[in-house]
Design a protein around this motif. Structure first.
Motif, PDB file in Angstrom:
ATOM      1  N   LEU A   1       5.460  -6.520  -6.730  1.00  0.00           N
ATOM      2  CA  LEU A   1       4.260  -6.501  -5.906  1.00  0.00           C
ATOM      3  C   LEU A   1       3.481  -7.814  -5.968  1.00  0.00           C
ATOM      4  O   LEU A   1       3.040  -8.332  -4.935  1.00  0.00           O
ATOM      5  N   GLU A   2       3.323  -8.348  -7.160  1.00  0.00           N
ATOM      6  CA  GLU A   2       2.471  -9.529  -7.295  1.00  0.00           C
ATOM      7  C   GLU A   2       3.076 -10.775  -6.653  1.00  0.00           C
ATOM      8  O   GLU A   2       2.384 -11.473  -5.887  1.00  0.00           O
TER       9      GLU A   2
ATOM     10  N   VAL B   1       0.298   1.246 -12.123  1.00  0.00           N
ATOM     11  CA  VAL B   1       1.414   0.444 -11.621  1.00  0.00           C
ATOM     12  C   VAL B   1       2.273  -0.004 -12.798  1.00  0.00           C
ATOM     13  O   VAL B   1       1.814  -0.750 -13.661  1.00  0.00           O
ATOM     14  N   PRO B   2       3.522   0.437 -12.863  1.00  0.00           N
ATOM     15  CA  PRO B   2       4.396   0.024 -13.969  1.00  0.00           C
ATOM     16  C   PRO B   2       4.658  -1.477 -13.916  1.00  0.00           C
ATOM     17  O   PRO B   2       4.649  -2.096 -12.849  1.00  0.00           O
ATOM     18  N   ASP B   3       4.931  -2.058 -15.092  1.00  0.00           N
ATOM     19  CA  ASP B   3       5.219  -3.489 -15.141  1.00  0.00           C
ATOM     20  C   ASP B   3       6.405  -3.848 -14.259  1.00  0.00           C
ATOM     21  O   ASP B   3       6.425  -4.920 -13.637  1.00  0.00           O
TER      22      ASP B   3
ATOM     23  N   VAL C   1       0.838  -1.207   0.000  1.00  0.00           N
ATOM     24  CA  VAL C   1       0.000   0.000   0.000  1.00  0.00           C
ATOM     25  C   VAL C   1       0.869   1.252   0.000  1.00  0.00           C
ATOM     26  O   VAL C   1       0.609   2.217  -0.738  1.00  0.00           O
ATOM     27  N   ASP C   2       1.900   1.252   0.817  1.00  0.00           N
ATOM     28  CA  ASP C   2       2.792   2.403   0.870  1.00  0.00           C
ATOM     29  C   ASP C   2       3.397   2.686  -0.497  1.00  0.00           C
ATOM     30  O   ASP C   2       3.437   3.842  -0.951  1.00  0.00           O
TER      31      ASP C   2
ATOM     32  N   VAL D   1      -6.328   1.289  -4.803  1.00  0.00           N
ATOM     33  CA  VAL D   1      -5.156   0.734  -4.123  1.00  0.00           C
ATOM     34  C   VAL D   1      -5.547  -0.524  -3.347  1.00  0.00           C
ATOM     35  O   VAL D   1      -4.920  -1.579  -3.475  1.00  0.00           O
ATOM     36  N   GLY D   2      -6.582  -0.430  -2.536  1.00  0.00           N
ATOM     37  CA  GLY D   2      -7.035  -1.583  -1.784  1.00  0.00           C
ATOM     38  C   GLY D   2      -7.520  -2.703  -2.686  1.00  0.00           C
ATOM     39  O   GLY D   2      -7.269  -3.889  -2.416  1.00  0.00           O
ATOM     40  N   GLU D   3      -8.213  -2.350  -3.753  1.00  0.00           N
ATOM     41  CA  GLU D   3      -8.700  -3.361  -4.693  1.00  0.00           C
ATOM     42  C   GLU D   3      -7.542  -4.129  -5.318  1.00  0.00           C
ATOM     43  O   GLU D   3      -7.614  -5.354  -5.495  1.00  0.00           O
ATOM     44  N   TYR D   4      -6.483  -3.414  -5.660  1.00  0.00           N
ATOM     45  CA  TYR D   4      -5.315  -4.059  -6.267  1.00  0.00           C
ATOM     46  C   TYR D   4      -4.691  -5.051  -5.289  1.00  0.00           C
ATOM     47  O   TYR D   4      -4.366  -6.186  -5.653  1.00  0.00           O
TER      48      TYR D   4
END
Length: 251
Positions: A62-63, A54-56, A44-45, A131-134
């Motif tokens: 992140l993922e 969100v860049p690749d 989140v930060d 953001v939260g959804e991601y």
């Protein structure tokens, strides 16, 4: 109150995700080391500081971090965010009451958390837009095995009726990237707030039961030298009982 196995310390909180009604609780304000439960805060930060798509190049960090609990990705993003500054910003952003950064800024897994604050994190994710959804979408794609090979099936995945989004945490079952240097265990900086000796195993997330959704947080410290399989069996059984009782309470 649940029967906790001998020697296991457990803190948990189960709430209705919509009404906030407490369905089950035990020691929800006890401070415990986060292990990988700090990773949603790191995510989140980072996303808030991006303030855009969100860049690749960031997705590849992140993922895996959110889905497979990748420690190397977490360490990279932790360093980018200023280490302990990440926790400070997220405490203010999410209104966390007792979460605190680690004594050793390199050890993100030694962030102090509580079950109550982890519920607040999920509340934030559910209400914070894209953001939260991601983050929740990626937690919903949790993998059977983590990047380090540990089986993430304990707790909610095997013990809850219908887990939707899941974030697991563990620490002390062998040196990992956040607990070792060149394969050797790091010297632990003493921390009077939290137990750094006993193995930690945590299971958290959201669970659907019919048309209702619950937030479940189960944090445990196992007796020293307890095996992975024994710890996983203990937390899974506890989670199964909590899920069944919470479902009855919410009907």
């Amino acid at each position: 109150m649940q029967q906790i196995p001998d020697g296991m310390r457990a803190a948990y909180l189960v709430v209705d995700a919509v009404t906030g009604k407490v369905l089950r609780t035990r020691h929800a304000d006890d401070k415990i080391r986060s292990a990988s439960l700090v990773k949603p805060l790191i995510a989140v930060d980072h996303l808030l500081r991006l303030d855009g798509p969100v860049p690749d190049a960031d997705r590849v960090l992140l993922e895996p971090m959110l889905r497979a609990s990748d420690d190397d990705a977490a360490s990279e993003l932790w360093d980018r965010g200023g280490r302990n500054d990440v926790v400070g910003r997220m405490v203010a952003e999410m209104g966390l009451a007792d979460t605190a950064p680690p004594r050793d800024p390199e050890m993100w897994g030694y962030t102090a958390i509580t079950a109550a604050d982890v519920v607040r994190i999920y509340d934030y994710l559910r209400s914070s837009g894209s953001v939260g959804e991601y983050v929740l979408a990626n937690l919903g794609e949790y993998t059977k095995f983590a990047s380090d090979g540990f089986d993430q099936g304990f707790g909610l995945p095997d013990g809850a009726d219908h887990p939707v989004a899941v974030k697991q945490g563990w620490s002390g079952f062998g040196p990992g990237p956040n607990e070792s240097v060149n394969g050797k265990s790091r010297r632990k900086v003493p921390d009077e707030r939290i137990d750094l000796q006993r193995p930690a195993m945590h299971s958290t997330g959201t669970v659907r039961h019919g048309d209702r959704e619950r937030i479940m947080v189960v944090l445990t410290l196992q007796p020293e030298m307890t095996s992975w399989d024994a710890s996983a069996a203990r937390i899974t059984e506890l989670t199964r009982e909590l899920d069944a009782e919470a479902a009855k309470t919410s009907e």
